[in-house]
Design a protein around this motif. Structure first.
Motif, mmCIF file in Angstrom:
data_model
loop_
_atom_site.group_PDB
_atom_site.id
_atom_site.type_symbol
_atom_site.label_atom_id
_atom_site.label_comp_id
_atom_site.label_asym_id
_atom_site.label_seq_id
_atom_site.Cartn_x
_atom_site.Cartn_y
_atom_site.Cartn_z
ATOM 1 N N MET A 1 -68.915 -10.615 4.084
ATOM 2 C CA MET A 1 -68.417 -10.331 2.734
ATOM 3 C C MET A 1 -68.556 -8.841 2.443
ATOM 4 N N ARG A 2 -67.707 -8.397 1.531
ATOM 5 C CA ARG A 2 -67.703 -6.975 1.231
ATOM 6 C C ARG A 2 -67.926 -6.776 -0.275
ATOM 7 N N LEU A 3 -68.840 -5.878 -0.618
ATOM 8 C CA LEU A 3 -69.136 -5.582 -2.024
ATOM 9 C C LEU A 3 -68.067 -4.635 -2.566
ATOM 10 N N VAL A 4 -67.459 -5.021 -3.691
ATOM 11 C CA VAL A 4 -66.454 -4.114 -4.268
ATOM 12 C C VAL A 4 -66.668 -3.944 -5.776
ATOM 13 N N ILE A 5 -66.295 -2.760 -6.241
ATOM 14 C CA ILE A 5 -66.232 -2.519 -7.684
ATOM 15 C C ILE A 5 -64.759 -2.542 -8.051
ATOM 16 N N ASP A 6 -64.416 -3.392 -8.993
ATOM 17 C CA ASP A 6 -63.030 -3.488 -9.443
ATOM 18 C C ASP A 6 -62.744 -2.298 -10.354
ATOM 19 N N GLU A 7 -61.973 -1.360 -9.834
ATOM 20 C CA GLU A 7 -61.739 -0.114 -10.586
ATOM 21 C C GLU A 7 -60.929 -0.341 -11.857
ATOM 22 N N ARG A 8 -60.223 -1.472 -11.924
ATOM 23 C CA ARG A 8 -59.444 -1.741 -13.141
ATOM 24 C C ARG A 8 -60.356 -2.172 -14.288
ATOM 25 N N ARG A 9 -61.562 -2.621 -13.949
ATOM 26 C CA ARG A 9 -62.465 -3.107 -14.993
ATOM 27 C C ARG A 9 -63.631 -2.170 -15.274
ATOM 28 N N GLU B 1 -70.343 5.174 -6.769
ATOM 29 C CA GLU B 1 -70.015 5.095 -5.347
ATOM 30 C C GLU B 1 -71.000 4.147 -4.676
ATOM 31 N N LEU B 2 -70.554 3.552 -3.579
ATOM 32 C CA LEU B 2 -71.404 2.603 -2.864
ATOM 33 C C LEU B 2 -71.993 3.272 -1.630
ATOM 34 N N ASP B 3 -73.290 3.191 -1.533
ATOM 35 C CA ASP B 3 -73.970 3.771 -0.383
ATOM 36 C C ASP B 3 -74.353 2.643 0.578
ATOM 37 N N ARG B 4 -73.682 2.569 1.683
ATOM 38 C CA ARG B 4 -73.908 1.551 2.717
ATOM 39 C C ARG B 4 -74.046 0.139 2.122
ATOM 40 N N PRO B 5 -72.973 -0.322 1.483
ATOM 41 C CA PRO B 5 -73.042 -1.613 0.784
ATOM 42 C C PRO B 5 -73.343 -2.778 1.713
ATOM 43 N N GLU B 6 -73.126 -2.593 3.003
ATOM 44 C CA GLU B 6 -73.398 -3.699 3.931
ATOM 45 C C GLU B 6 -74.880 -4.066 3.929
ATOM 46 N N ARG B 7 -75.711 -3.256 3.277
ATOM 47 C CA ARG B 7 -77.130 -3.605 3.200
ATOM 48 C C ARG B 7 -77.397 -4.711 2.173
ATOM 49 N N CYS B 8 -76.471 -4.899 1.274
ATOM 50 C CA CYS B 8 -76.669 -5.920 0.231
ATOM 51 C C CYS B 8 -76.802 -7.302 0.867
ATOM 52 N N ALA B 9 -77.788 -8.030 0.392
ATOM 53 C CA ALA B 9 -78.044 -9.363 0.941
ATOM 54 C C ALA B 9 -76.795 -10.238 0.879
ATOM 55 N N ASN B 10 -76.009 -10.066 -0.140
ATOM 56 C CA ASN B 10 -74.820 -10.898 -0.284
ATOM 57 C C ASN B 10 -73.776 -10.618 0.780
ATOM 58 N N CYS B 11 -73.683 -9.347 1.188
ATOM 59 C CA CYS B 11 -72.699 -9.018 2.214
ATOM 60 C C CYS B 11 -73.032 -9.777 3.493
ATOM 61 N N ARG B 12 -74.296 -9.909 3.735
ATOM 62 C CA ARG B 12 -74.703 -10.519 5.001
ATOM 63 C C ARG B 12 -74.826 -12.032 4.896
ATOM 64 N N LEU B 13 -75.345 -12.515 3.778
ATOM 65 C CA LEU B 13 -75.806 -13.905 3.759
ATOM 66 C C LEU B 13 -75.114 -14.833 2.751
ATOM 67 N N GLN B 14 -74.273 -14.246 1.881
ATOM 68 C CA GLN B 14 -73.688 -15.081 0.823
ATOM 69 C C GLN B 14 -72.901 -16.259 1.415
ATOM 70 N N ALA B 15 -72.092 -15.962 2.425
ATOM 71 C CA ALA B 15 -71.274 -17.021 3.011
ATOM 72 C C ALA B 15 -72.156 -18.096 3.641
ATOM 73 N N LEU B 16 -73.214 -17.657 4.267
ATOM 74 C CA LEU B 16 -74.122 -18.573 4.949
ATOM 75 C C LEU B 16 -74.829 -19.501 3.955
ATOM 76 N N TYR B 17 -75.323 -18.910 2.858
ATOM 77 C CA TYR B 17 -76.083 -19.693 1.881
ATOM 78 C C TYR B 17 -75.175 -20.418 0.878
ATOM 79 N N GLY B 18 -73.942 -19.956 0.797
ATOM 80 C CA GLY B 18 -73.008 -20.578 -0.140
ATOM 81 C C GLY B 18 -73.340 -20.299 -1.594
ATOM 82 N N ARG B 19 -74.087 -19.246 -1.868
ATOM 83 C CA ARG B 19 -74.345 -18.871 -3.259
ATOM 84 C C ARG B 19 -74.681 -17.391 -3.325
ATOM 85 N N THR B 20 -74.692 -16.876 -4.538
ATOM 86 C CA THR B 20 -74.992 -15.461 -4.710
ATOM 87 C C THR B 20 -76.494 -15.238 -4.654
#
Ligand SMILES: Cc1ncc(C[n+]2csc(CCOP(=O)(O)OP(=O)(O)O)c2C)c(N)n1
Ligand code: SF4
Ligand code: SF4
Ligand code: SF4
Ligand SMILES: [Mg+2]
Lengths: 360, 90, 262
Positions: free
Chosen positions: B1-9, B40-59
């Protein structure tokens, strides 16, 4: 049966299952009767902390699909004004009973008056239209309460039963029909925007809890129900539709009684003064006294005045300083004479006869 | 998963920069097309959700998303074939 | 499902100013709602007037955006008419405690089965920053240009005294705790009152020494003090700072309630 009780019985017969209100003379018997009867019919009676809350609860209940009503008198009616405008703007069907007493202010709590006829029409801010009925007998307290619910559901508008203390507290025999037909609220068709009007300018009703996901707001809103407060044209269209859905149906809504249409001297009444006029007609059968009696007062049905082609004068006895006389005057070139009476007593037949004499 | 900031919001309030335990959100430097300085995002792949959200099925954690008053933070599925950086921290 | 499924995506971004705490409270409420597993069609949001009261317009359920101060009276009608519906109220400090104060205490007294989330920004946000019943003494607003002279209401003490079954206070910094409190509120039959202190950077922060949004969040973080700790300090006869924000569950009880789903 007492007038106020007949009103409550009419509401129950119409299928009203929610009453929210606050006690006030001379309307309290309506609430008391509903408090006794509603729980037995699976309905809800709730005495709120004030009249503002009373009408608010009624509007809330109405959105769950229930027929809902409140009853009050002058001071409470004044408190309700802001939320009446809300009901108009959100097109919420509801019935408000006003057993009118002498005002301004606390005035004469136990005496009759008809001083709120303009307040019910114009009392909340902004432009709008509503429907108001006025009974002049206990039988009509029953019948017109039922009719109020049908009109409220049909046009999605607050409907006012503008009775007066005399009718509210009068006791008469009434006939109760074995069954009461009912006009159902037109539901919103699936796939149609919640505030998109049909041809009759009334949108279908998106009842809460049915999955419509409707947003209902007192702000100016588009057909989706979303607030949109900066477009002049959208606001104009909305307000004009809210007025037009009532005003363009005024002759369909009109409900009145005509006596001696060939008369030259014609009384126009609504509510308890009608009874004095009936006495005059009864006592002077050879005089051919005309009588136009409104059962629906607002929207004003001006064509009813044409029922008296020979009229030389319209005499308008009211328990106020000439409120409806003023409205009648706008619609006719026939002289309109207001016969105001304040303080609570009915016009006597003698007073009315004297007023007639000048026009022979 | 990838962490994103919705620039429209995003309205650039920087509240997200206060709450992330990994300090992934950094106050931005230049305004975007809407005139908003999005973090700005600094190495967002470090966020637990990027790595594990899909696996755990929750945020997991989710502090940034919860505090963001403008509902601008979310995690997106990566497109298949997209190169993903995996960061594992001990 | 996640909280995002409860949002009316077509109406976002919302009208709130950058950094307004109201958006955070919406997130917490919807997260708690999502955990309840309630259906969209059986959940109703009701609100009065104010910035805070605009929140239901961004949620997909049926919602009623009413008149200033009267949300609880409308909600009472809905809940009494159909107890099967879950009725949630968003309100502001002015809406709830000033113009709607009477409805507030009576809804608590009736202990009607509603969950009420008050976004308390200690100011009238929508009308441009006038003093409210929760504006702290000394705070600046457009109608208290020399500092408010009036003592403020403690909304949680008020709700507790008036009879609510569940009463809790958190802030827009304490998102997890706030979410849990709203969740407990949903679960509790009877009147649940959750006060969320929120920043209004535009009309409160700016005038009261919070240069940016983060300063006020930092203030919530550093001045928040748990109710248990306050009780302990009191027992030990130790002083409690004047500017402390007391956080936690004030009341959780089982008084007779109205409008509970049968
Ligand atoms: C009867 C009435 N009086 C006054 C107003 C104007 N008004 C709109 S919002 C508001 C104050 C709202 O304050 P609060 O409830 O604290 O909401 P906030 O905007 O701070 O979230 C006022 C006074 C109104 N809409 N209706
Ligand atoms: S979910 Fe937690 S760890 Fe991940 S970015 Fe947000 S705050 Fe940081
Ligand atoms: S909290 Fe949300 S709105 Fe504020 S800067 Fe971060 S992403 Fe943008
Ligand atoms: S005025 Fe204050 S409360 Fe209103 S949206 Fe702006 S920051 Fe929020
Ligand atoms: Mg406020």
């Amino acid at each position: 049966m007492q007038g106020n009780t007949a009103c409550a019985e009419g509401a129950l017969a119409a299928g009203c299952r929610f009453f929210g209100g606050y006690p006030i003379t001379p309307s309290t018997e309506v609430a008391e009767h509903m408090a006794a009867k509603l729980p037995k019919t699976g309905g809800v009676f709730i005495q709120m902390e004030d009249e503002i809350a009373g009408i608010a609860a009624v509007i809330g209940a109405s959105w769950t699909g229930m027929r809902a009503m409140t009853a009050t008198s002058g001071p409470g009616f004044s408190l309700m004004m802001e939320n009446i405008g809300f009901a108009v703007m959100t097109e919420t069907p509801c019935v408000l009973v006003n057993i009118q007493r002498g005002g301004p202010s606390t005035g004469q709590p136990t005496m009759s008056a008809q001083g709120d006829m303009f307040q019910c029409r114009f009392g909340s801010h902004g432009d709008y239209s509503i429907i108001a009925l006025s009974p002049s007998s206990v039988q009509e307290m029953y019948e017109l309460t039922i009719k109020s619910f049908d009109l409220a559901d049909r046009f999605r508008v607050p409907v006012f039963l503008m009775a007066d203390e005399i009718i509210g507290h009068m006791r008469e025999r009434i006939e109760i029909p074995p069954s009461v037909p009912r006009v159902e609220r037109k539901p919103l068709a699936r796939g149609v925007l919640p505030f998109h009007p049909d041809e009759d300018l009334v949108p279908g009703f998106p009842q809460f809890g049915m999955g419509y996901g409707v947003h209902v707001t007192g702000l100016t809103h588009d057909e989706r129900g979303y607030p949109c407060t900066t477009s002049p044209s959208l606001h104009e269209e909305l307000v004009k539709r809210l007025v037009a859905k009532i005003e363009s149906a005024r002759h369909e809504i009109a409900d009145y009684r005509v006596t001696n249409p060939d008369a030259e001297v014609v009384f126009i009444t609504y509510g308890s003064p009608a009874r004095s006029v009936e006495q005059v007609i009864h006592d002077n059968p050879s005089d051919r006294v005309g009588h136009l009696r409104f059962r629906v007062v607002w929207p004003f049905p001006e064509k009813t005045l044409w029922e008296f082609p020979n009229a030389r004068v319209f005499l308008v006895p009211e328990q106020n300083l000439g409120q409806m006389a003023r409205e009648i005057e706008r619609h006719t070139s026939v002289p309109v004479i207001s016969l105001p009476k304040l303080g609570g007593a009915l016009h006597t037949p003698e007073e009315l006869k004297r007023a007639m004499e000048a026009w022979r | 998963m990838r962490l994103v900031i919705d620039e429209r919001r995003c309205k650039g309030c920087n509240l997200c920069t206060m709450v992330c335990p990994y300090r992934i959100f950094k106050p931005g430097t230049k305004p975007n097309a809407r005139g908003i300085v999005v973090p700005e995002l600094d190495r967002p792949e470090r966020c637990a959700n990027c790595r594990l959200q899909a696996l755990y099925g929750r945020t997991l954690c989710g502090m940034c998303q919860m505090i963001c008053p403008d509902q601008a933070i979310r995690w997106e599925e990566e497109k298949p074939g997209e190169a993903t950086k995996v960061a594992i921290e001990f | 499902m996640t909280y995002a499924d409860w949002l009316r995506e077509d109406r976002l971004p919302h009208i709130y100013c950058a950094g307004c705490g109201n958006g955070t409270v919406i997130n917490c409420t919807l997260n708690a709602l999502d955990r309840m597993g309630w259906k969209k069609e059986e959940t109703i949001f009701v609100s009065g007037i104010g910035c805070s009261s605009r929140a239901p317009g961004y949620i997909v359920t049926d919602s009623l955006h009413t008149t200033h101060g009267r949300a609880l009276a409308f909600a009472t009608g809905i809940k009494m008419a159909n107890p099967a519906l879950h009725v949630v109220v968003f309100t502001g400090d002015g809406d709830l405690a000033a113009i709607g104060g009477n409805h507030f205490i009576h809804a608590c007294r009736r202990n009607i089965d509603l969950t009420v989330v008050c976004m308390n920004n200690q100011i009238y946000g929508m009308t441009g920053g006038q003093g409210s019943p929760t504006t702290p003494r000394g705070a600046l607003s457009t109608t208290t240009p020399y500092g408010s002279q009036e003592p403020a209401f403690d909304l949680c003490e008020l709700a507790s005294a008036a009879g609510a079954n569940f009463v809790s206070r958190w802030t827009s910094y304490h998102v997890k705790e706030l979410t849990r409190a709203v969740h407990t509120g949903f679960e509790t039959p009877g009147f649940s009152f959750i006060e969320a202190l929120v920043q209004c950077p535009t009309n409160y922060g700016r005038r009261n020494k919070f240069r940016n949004v983060m300063d006020q969040i930092e203030y919530f973080k550093t001045h928040g003090i748990l109710l248990q700790k306050v009780k302990r300090l009191r027992e030990e006869g130790k002083p409690i700072p004047d500017d402390a924000i007391v956080l936690g569950d004030f009341v959780q009880r089982n008084r007779a309630a109205m409008g509970v789903r049968r």
